[in-house]
Design an enzyme around this catalytic site. Structure first.
Site, PDB file in Angstrom:
ATOM      1  N   GLY A  51       0.823  -1.210   0.000  1.00  0.00           N
ATOM      2  CA  GLY A  51       0.000   0.000   0.000  1.00  0.00           C
ATOM      3  C   GLY A  51       0.853   1.254   0.000  1.00  0.00           C
ATOM      4  N   CYS A  52       1.924   1.213   0.766  1.00  0.00           N
ATOM      5  CA  CYS A  52       2.786   2.393   0.856  1.00  0.00           C
ATOM      6  C   CYS A  52       3.472   2.653  -0.453  1.00  0.00           C
ATOM      7  CB  CYS A  52       3.870   2.192   1.899  1.00  0.00           C
ATOM      8  SG  CYS A  52       3.156   1.793   3.457  1.00  0.00           S
ATOM      9  N   THR A  53       3.871   1.588  -1.100  1.00  0.00           N
ATOM     10  CA  THR A  53       4.566   1.774  -2.357  1.00  0.00           C
ATOM     11  C   THR A  53       3.616   2.381  -3.380  1.00  0.00           C
ATOM     12  OG1 THR A  53       6.068  -0.028  -1.867  1.00  0.00           O
ATOM     13  CG2 THR A  53       5.884   0.618  -4.157  1.00  0.00           C
TER      14      THR A  53
END
Length: 162
Positions: A51-53
């Site tokens: 998700g962060c990427t």
């Protein structure tokens, strides 16, 4: 409150004072981020998680749009300087990442824990050039929503100031 720290920064409140290291190990102070236009600070749980990427790359892919609106983008997680350096290099991120080791920044912004309290929350703040919060997006589930919302806000700020 039970030791949870402060409530989350709200629109109208000002950027907390801080000095932390970026991905190059340089000290970055809150003052140095202000005065040159809107400032977008996004908190994310960790480098290289899916998700962060998606979110980090979302800010990367729209970075020209943020620059066009005169805005600076800064990402924050509790990862180390070394982890950030690798993440920036691997994903070719064109903006600053701050290494919030010890989560002091997260606490000073009042960013809550995320899903089920297991991960640090994913919250994006937009400040004007005076350091006043103009928008807050809390989006654990949709990593790209804050990118678009932040961009809309900085464009409005640019129009208002021109």
């Amino acid at each position: 409150m039970g030791g949870m720290g402060r409530e989350m920064l709200k629109p109208g409140e000002t950027l907390p004072t801080f000095t932390v290291k970026d991905q190059a190990g340089e000290e970055i102070s809150s003052d140095s981020l202000l005065g040159a236009g809107p400032l977008v600070i996004f908190f994310y749980p960790a480098d290289n998680t899916p998700g962060c990427t998606a979110q980090a790359c979302g800010f990367r892919d729209q970075h020209e749009d943020f620059l066009d609106a005169g805005a600076r983008v800064v990402g924050v997680s509790g990862d180390s300087v070394e982890s950030h350096a690798a993440f920036v290099q691997e994903r070719r991120l064109p903006y600053t990442l701050l290494a919030d080791e010890g989560n002091h920044l997260r606490k000073s912004f009042g960013v809550p824990r995320g899903f089920l309290g297991l991960t640090p929350g994913r919250v994006t703040f937009v400040f004007d050039d005076q350091g006043v919060v103009r928008a807050v997006t809390n989006s654990s589930l949709n990593p790209l929503k804050p990118v678009h919302e932040a961009l809309n806000v900085v464009r409005e700020l640019k129009e208002a100031s021109s």
